[in-house]
Design a protein around this motif. Structure first.
Motif, PDB file in Angstrom:
ATOM      1  N   ARG A  82      11.400  80.286   2.052  1.00 34.99           N
ATOM      2  CA  ARG A  82      12.105  79.806   3.244  1.00 34.99           C
ATOM      3  C   ARG A  82      11.397  78.607   3.865  1.00 34.99           C
ATOM      4  O   ARG A  82      12.031  77.593   4.199  1.00 34.99           O
ATOM      5  CB  ARG A  82      12.239  80.918   4.277  1.00 34.99           C
ATOM      6  CG  ARG A  82      13.049  80.489   5.518  1.00 34.99           C
ATOM      7  CD  ARG A  82      12.966  81.551   6.628  1.00 34.99           C
ATOM      8  NE  ARG A  82      13.476  82.825   6.186  1.00 34.99           N
ATOM      9  CZ  ARG A  82      14.769  83.158   6.185  1.00 34.99           C
ATOM     10  NH1 ARG A  82      15.669  82.282   6.597  1.00 34.99           N
ATOM     11  NH2 ARG A  82      15.142  84.362   5.779  1.00 34.99           N
ATOM     12  N   HIS A 123      12.838  74.760   4.293  1.00 34.58           N
ATOM     13  CA  HIS A 123      12.958  74.192   5.643  1.00 34.58           C
ATOM     14  C   HIS A 123      12.159  72.901   5.760  1.00 34.58           C
ATOM     15  O   HIS A 123      12.649  71.895   6.321  1.00 34.58           O
ATOM     16  CB  HIS A 123      12.469  75.203   6.684  1.00 34.58           C
ATOM     17  CG  HIS A 123      12.473  74.647   8.082  1.00 34.58           C
ATOM     18  ND1 HIS A 123      13.622  74.488   8.813  1.00 34.58           N
ATOM     19  CD2 HIS A 123      11.440  74.189   8.864  1.00 34.58           C
ATOM     20  CE1 HIS A 123      13.313  73.966   9.994  1.00 34.58           C
ATOM     21  NE2 HIS A 123      12.001  73.773  10.046  1.00 34.58           N
ATOM     22  N   THR A 156      18.857  76.323   6.620  1.00 35.90           N
ATOM     23  CA  THR A 156      18.042  77.003   5.618  1.00 35.90           C
ATOM     24  C   THR A 156      18.635  78.338   5.176  1.00 35.90           C
ATOM     25  O   THR A 156      18.660  78.656   3.977  1.00 35.90           O
ATOM     26  CB  THR A 156      16.612  77.217   6.145  1.00 35.90           C
ATOM     27  OG1 THR A 156      16.057  75.962   6.558  1.00 35.90           O
ATOM     28  CG2 THR A 156      15.726  77.816   5.061  1.00 35.90           C
TER      29      THR A 156
END
Length: 295
Positions: free
Chosen positions: A93, A97, A117
């Motif tokens: 993640r 991002h 995201t």
């Protein structure tokens, strides 16, 4: 038109590796550039991406000559290489991002860059792996991350270079589903390079067969099967004697065989001509210089 290539040539010294290559790709289309190693696939892609200068011909990618593409133009492209092995300690993640922040300045009135995201994770099938470190992902999961990295800026055109090399069958199947979804749901134009005929047939709206630096055939998988299909082979025996016949219409031939010999026909076997057979024949002819480029 997303891609327009006309008369593309590439020469290294006295060696010409691309000869008058011409093709187009429309919005939302999946086009497979298919050919053996050394056919000129990677050189073609590098020219389209703006990483290599062509020797001759005209090329437009999203309306721009790649040789003159600026940062705003590059933000409209996505590139997935054969393998990436960086960022091992990042979590999925946070990596996506972070990379997405580079695309924020290139949003337009019609395209909001980058992806959110969570939406990107869902599109790539990575939601349940979002908190994992990259180095802990399986091969199939890692390849999904490669694609997520390639599309983080919502590209209008995505380049996939030999995307499933080394995949097991399950990972290959999942990746194919992802590519179809990108094209169908998100209207991403995709240019796929591969030497895998089965993969090209499953994914592509149109296949370009490149060999010896020339496009020797082009069309949908069904069109190519019809256009360049070879002959079927029929084998049978009568009274212990084995026979073999190549024919363009095996159904009609077998019907005539039984009409003439009836129950005397034994051990009948029909081997249908496949796109793979004719692809291999095209490659052999192309490498031998036996075919002119396809129109």
């Amino acid at each position: 038109m997303v891609l327009a290539v006309d008369g593309l040539r590439m020469r290294y010294g006295s060696t010409e590796v691309l000869h008058d290559v011409s093709f187009q790709a429309r919005h939302g289309e999946v086009v497979a550039l298919l050919g053996p190693n050394g056919a000129g696939k990677s050189t073609t892609i590098e020219i389209l991406e703006g990483f290599r200068l062509r020797s001759a011909g005209t090329v437009e990618v999203l309306g721009v000559d790649p040789a003159r593409g600026d940062e705003r133009w590059r933000a409209r492209l996505g590139i997935v290489l054969q393998s990436w092995r960086d960022h091992g300690n990042w979590r999925v993640r946070e990596l996506l991002h972070h990379l997405g922040t580079y695309y924020a300045p290139y949003s337009t009135s019609t395209i909001d860059r980058p992806w959110e995201t969570g939406e990107l994770l869902a599109a790539a099938g990575l939601t349940e792996h979002a908190e994992k470190k990259v180095k802990t992902l399986s091969g199939g999961q890692r390849r999904r991350l490669d694609v997520a990295i390639g599309i983080v800026g919502r590209p209008e055109l995505l380049f996939l270079d030999e995307p499933t090399t080394g995949f097991d069958p399950q990972a290959r199947h999942e990746f194919h589903d992802l590519v179809r979804r990108l094209a169908a749901e998100y209207e991403t134009t995709i240019l796929l390079t591969t030497h895998d005929l089965d993969e090209a047939g499953k994914l592509a709206d149109r296949i370009l067969i490149l060999t010896g630096g020339r496009i020797v055939a082009a069309g949908s998988p069904a069109e190519l099967t019809t256009l360049i299909a070879g002959e079927d082979e029929v084998r049978w025996s009568i009274d212990g004697q084995t026979y073999r016949k190549s024919t363009a219409d095996s159904t009609e031939f077998v019907r005539g065989l039984f009409s003439q010999y009836g129950a005397a026909v034994r051990e009948l076997e029909v081997r249908r001509a496949s796109l793979e057979d004719t692809y291999l024949a095209l490659v052999r002819d192309g490498l031998a210089g036996g075919r002119e480029p396809a129109a």
